[in-house]
Design a protein around this motif. Structure first.
Motif, PDB file in Angstrom:
ATOM      1  N   ARG A  10       0.830  -1.195   0.000  1.00 42.83           N
ATOM      2  CA  ARG A  10       0.000   0.000   0.000  1.00 42.83           C
ATOM      3  C   ARG A  10       0.872   1.255   0.000  1.00 42.83           C
ATOM      4  O   ARG A  10       1.803   1.383   0.789  1.00 42.83           O
ATOM      5  CB  ARG A  10      -0.941  -0.002   1.203  1.00 42.83           C
ATOM      6  CG  ARG A  10      -2.029   1.067   1.138  1.00 42.83           C
ATOM      7  CD  ARG A  10      -3.066   0.900   2.256  1.00 42.83           C
ATOM      8  NE  ARG A  10      -3.833  -0.334   2.115  1.00 42.83           N
ATOM      9  CZ  ARG A  10      -3.783  -1.343   2.968  1.00 42.83           C
ATOM     10  NH1 ARG A  10      -3.001  -1.271   4.036  1.00 42.83           N
ATOM     11  NH2 ARG A  10      -4.507  -2.422   2.761  1.00 42.83           N
ATOM     12  N   GLY A  11       0.582   2.162  -0.916  1.00 43.08           N
ATOM     13  CA  GLY A  11       1.372   3.372  -1.063  1.00 43.08           C
ATOM     14  C   GLY A  11       2.491   3.250  -2.073  1.00 43.08           C
ATOM     15  O   GLY A  11       3.054   4.269  -2.490  1.00 43.08           O
ATOM     16  N   ARG A  12       2.834   2.026  -2.474  1.00 40.58           N
ATOM     17  CA  ARG A  12       3.895   1.804  -3.453  1.00 40.58           C
ATOM     18  C   ARG A  12       3.356   1.273  -4.779  1.00 40.58           C
ATOM     19  O   ARG A  12       3.892   1.591  -5.839  1.00 40.58           O
ATOM     20  CB  ARG A  12       4.931   0.819  -2.919  1.00 40.58           C
ATOM     21  CG  ARG A  12       5.638   1.287  -1.660  1.00 40.58           C
ATOM     22  CD  ARG A  12       6.793   0.361  -1.294  1.00 40.58           C
ATOM     23  NE  ARG A  12       6.345  -0.992  -0.975  1.00 40.58           N
ATOM     24  CZ  ARG A  12       6.698  -2.091  -1.639  1.00 40.58           C
ATOM     25  NH1 ARG A  12       7.523  -1.996  -2.682  1.00 40.58           N
ATOM     26  NH2 ARG A  12       6.252  -3.282  -1.261  1.00 40.58           N
ATOM     27  N   PHE A  13       2.316   0.445  -4.717  1.00 39.33           N
ATOM     28  CA  PHE A  13       1.729  -0.150  -5.913  1.00 39.33           C
ATOM     29  C   PHE A  13       0.390   0.510  -6.218  1.00 39.33           C
ATOM     30  O   PHE A  13      -0.306   0.992  -5.314  1.00 39.33           O
ATOM     31  CB  PHE A  13       1.491  -1.648  -5.722  1.00 39.33           C
ATOM     32  CG  PHE A  13       2.742  -2.486  -5.617  1.00 39.33           C
ATOM     33  CD1 PHE A  13       3.996  -1.919  -5.515  1.00 39.33           C
ATOM     34  CD2 PHE A  13       2.634  -3.867  -5.624  1.00 39.33           C
ATOM     35  CE1 PHE A  13       5.133  -2.702  -5.418  1.00 39.33           C
ATOM     36  CE2 PHE A  13       3.768  -4.660  -5.528  1.00 39.33           C
ATOM     37  CZ  PHE A  13       5.014  -4.083  -5.425  1.00 39.33           C
ATOM     38  N   ALA A  14       0.013   0.494  -7.486  1.00 38.55           N
ATOM     39  CA  ALA A  14      -1.276   1.022  -7.903  1.00 38.55           C
ATOM     40  C   ALA A  14      -1.879   0.127  -8.980  1.00 38.55           C
ATOM     41  O   ALA A  14      -1.234  -0.141  -9.997  1.00 38.55           O
ATOM     42  CB  ALA A  14      -1.142   2.453  -8.418  1.00 38.55           C
ATOM     43  N   ILE A  15      -3.094  -0.340  -8.747  1.00 36.50           N
ATOM     44  CA  ILE A  15      -3.781  -1.185  -9.706  1.00 36.50           C
ATOM     45  C   ILE A  15      -4.794  -0.346 -10.483  1.00 36.50           C
ATOM     46  O   ILE A  15      -5.415   0.564  -9.933  1.00 36.50           O
ATOM     47  CB  ILE A  15      -4.468  -2.384  -9.011  1.00 36.50           C
ATOM     48  CG1 ILE A  15      -5.002  -3.381 -10.043  1.00 36.50           C
ATOM     49  CG2 ILE A  15      -5.581  -1.919  -8.073  1.00 36.50           C
ATOM     50  CD1 ILE A  15      -5.481  -4.690  -9.431  1.00 36.50           C
ATOM     51  N   SER A  16      -4.949  -0.653 -11.755  1.00 37.22           N
ATOM     52  CA  SER A  16      -5.918   0.033 -12.596  1.00 37.22           C
ATOM     53  C   SER A  16      -6.443  -0.936 -13.641  1.00 37.22           C
ATOM     54  O   SER A  16      -5.875  -2.013 -13.845  1.00 37.22           O
ATOM     55  CB  SER A  16      -5.301   1.268 -13.261  1.00 37.22           C
ATOM     56  OG  SER A  16      -4.215   0.905 -14.095  1.00 37.22           O
ATOM     57  N   ARG A  17      -7.522  -0.570 -14.307  1.00 42.28           N
ATOM     58  CA  ARG A  17      -8.095  -1.436 -15.329  1.00 42.28           C
ATOM     59  C   ARG A  17      -8.646  -0.614 -16.477  1.00 42.28           C
ATOM     60  O   ARG A  17      -9.014   0.555 -16.319  1.00 42.28           O
ATOM     61  CB  ARG A  17      -9.189  -2.336 -14.741  1.00 42.28           C
ATOM     62  CG  ARG A  17     -10.399  -1.580 -14.193  1.00 42.28           C
ATOM     63  CD  ARG A  17     -11.350  -2.506 -13.449  1.00 42.28           C
ATOM     64  NE  ARG A  17     -12.052  -3.418 -14.339  1.00 42.28           N
ATOM     65  CZ  ARG A  17     -12.881  -4.386 -13.937  1.00 42.28           C
ATOM     66  NH1 ARG A  17     -13.076  -4.583 -12.638  1.00 42.28           N
ATOM     67  NH2 ARG A  17     -13.488  -5.165 -14.820  1.00 42.28           N
ATOM     68  N   ASP A  18      -8.700  -1.233 -17.635  1.00 41.97           N
ATOM     69  CA  ASP A  18      -9.296  -0.660 -18.827  1.00 41.97           C
ATOM     70  C   ASP A  18     -10.402  -1.608 -19.246  1.00 41.97           C
ATOM     71  O   ASP A  18     -10.144  -2.664 -19.823  1.00 41.97           O
ATOM     72  CB  ASP A  18      -8.256  -0.502 -19.935  1.00 41.97           C
ATOM     73  CG  ASP A  18      -8.798   0.223 -21.151  1.00 41.97           C
ATOM     74  OD1 ASP A  18     -10.017   0.179 -21.395  1.00 41.97           O
ATOM     75  OD2 ASP A  18      -7.995   0.844 -21.874  1.00 41.97           O
ATOM     76  N   ASN A  19     -11.632  -1.249 -18.941  1.00 40.80           N
ATOM     77  CA  ASN A  19     -12.758  -2.140 -19.199  1.00 40.80           C
ATOM     78  C   ASN A  19     -12.951  -2.420 -20.690  1.00 40.80           C
ATOM     79  O   ASN A  19     -13.345  -3.519 -21.074  1.00 40.80           O
ATOM     80  CB  ASN A  19     -14.039  -1.554 -18.607  1.00 40.80           C
ATOM     81  CG  ASN A  19     -14.027  -1.531 -17.094  1.00 40.80           C
ATOM     82  OD1 ASN A  19     -13.361  -2.344 -16.452  1.00 40.80           O
ATOM     83  ND2 ASN A  19     -14.763  -0.604 -16.507  1.00 40.80           N
ATOM     84  N   ALA A  20     -12.683  -1.427 -21.527  1.00 40.72           N
ATOM     85  CA  ALA A  20     -12.850  -1.604 -22.965  1.00 40.72           C
ATOM     86  C   ALA A  20     -11.888  -2.639 -23.522  1.00 40.72           C
ATOM     87  O   ALA A  20     -12.183  -3.306 -24.515  1.00 40.72           O
ATOM     88  CB  ALA A  20     -12.677  -0.277 -23.687  1.00 40.72           C
ATOM     89  N   LYS A  21     -10.721  -2.776 -22.898  1.00 42.21           N
ATOM     90  CA  LYS A  21      -9.713  -3.724 -23.347  1.00 42.21           C
ATOM     91  C   LYS A  21      -9.657  -4.986 -22.499  1.00 42.21           C
ATOM     92  O   LYS A  21      -8.816  -5.851 -22.743  1.00 42.21           O
ATOM     93  CB  LYS A  21      -8.335  -3.065 -23.358  1.00 42.21           C
ATOM     94  CG  LYS A  21      -8.213  -1.891 -24.311  1.00 42.21           C
ATOM     95  CD  LYS A  21      -6.818  -1.294 -24.257  1.00 42.21           C
ATOM     96  CE  LYS A  21      -6.685  -0.141 -25.229  1.00 42.21           C
ATOM     97  NZ  LYS A  21      -5.320   0.460 -25.173  1.00 42.21           N
TER      98      LYS A  21
END
Length: 122
Positions: free
Chosen positions: A64-75
């Motif tokens: 926490r504070g070092r990693f960041a998760i994200s997503r692209d729903n279209a892909k």
């Protein structure tokens, strides 16, 4: 059935950064959540981060504070930005998807990538 393709692993020095990518393909009906797990030799597989359809995220305390998760729903893709990497982050990282395939849309299942090696060392 879904197929998950991972990329972005490699060797990095302590304090460095890496970006992992995972793309889901195949007979996808819907995806509820996407995330990343990791497993070091001799250790249990550990949830690192996950993100749900509404954008809610969870992280294990150690990242926490070092990693960041994200997503692209279209892909149908999920990403993990890893910063300030430490030797203890060394592990095989696995992409995980919770969703429904078109062959059995009534039931949600877990799908896994093959894993990508992340090594943090001088």
């Amino acid at each position: 059935q879904m197929q998950l393709v991972e990329s972005g692993g490699g060797l990095v020095q302590p304090g460095g950064s890496l970006r992992l990518s995972c793309a889901a393909s195949g007979c996808i009906f819907s995806i509820t959540g996407m995330g990343w797990y990791r497993q070091a030799p001799g250790e249990e597989r550990e949830l690192v981060a996950r993100i749900f359809s509404d954008g809610t995220t969870n992280y294990v305390a150690s990242v926490r504070g070092r990693f960041a998760i994200s997503r692209d729903n279209a892909k149908n893709s999920v990403y993990l930005e890893m910063n300030s990497l430490k030797p203890e982050d060394t592990a095989v990282y696995y992409c995980n998807v919770r969703g429904r395939s078109t062959s059995n849309a009534r039931s949600a299942d877990d799908y896994w990538g093959q894993g990508t090696q992340v090594t943090v060392s001088s």
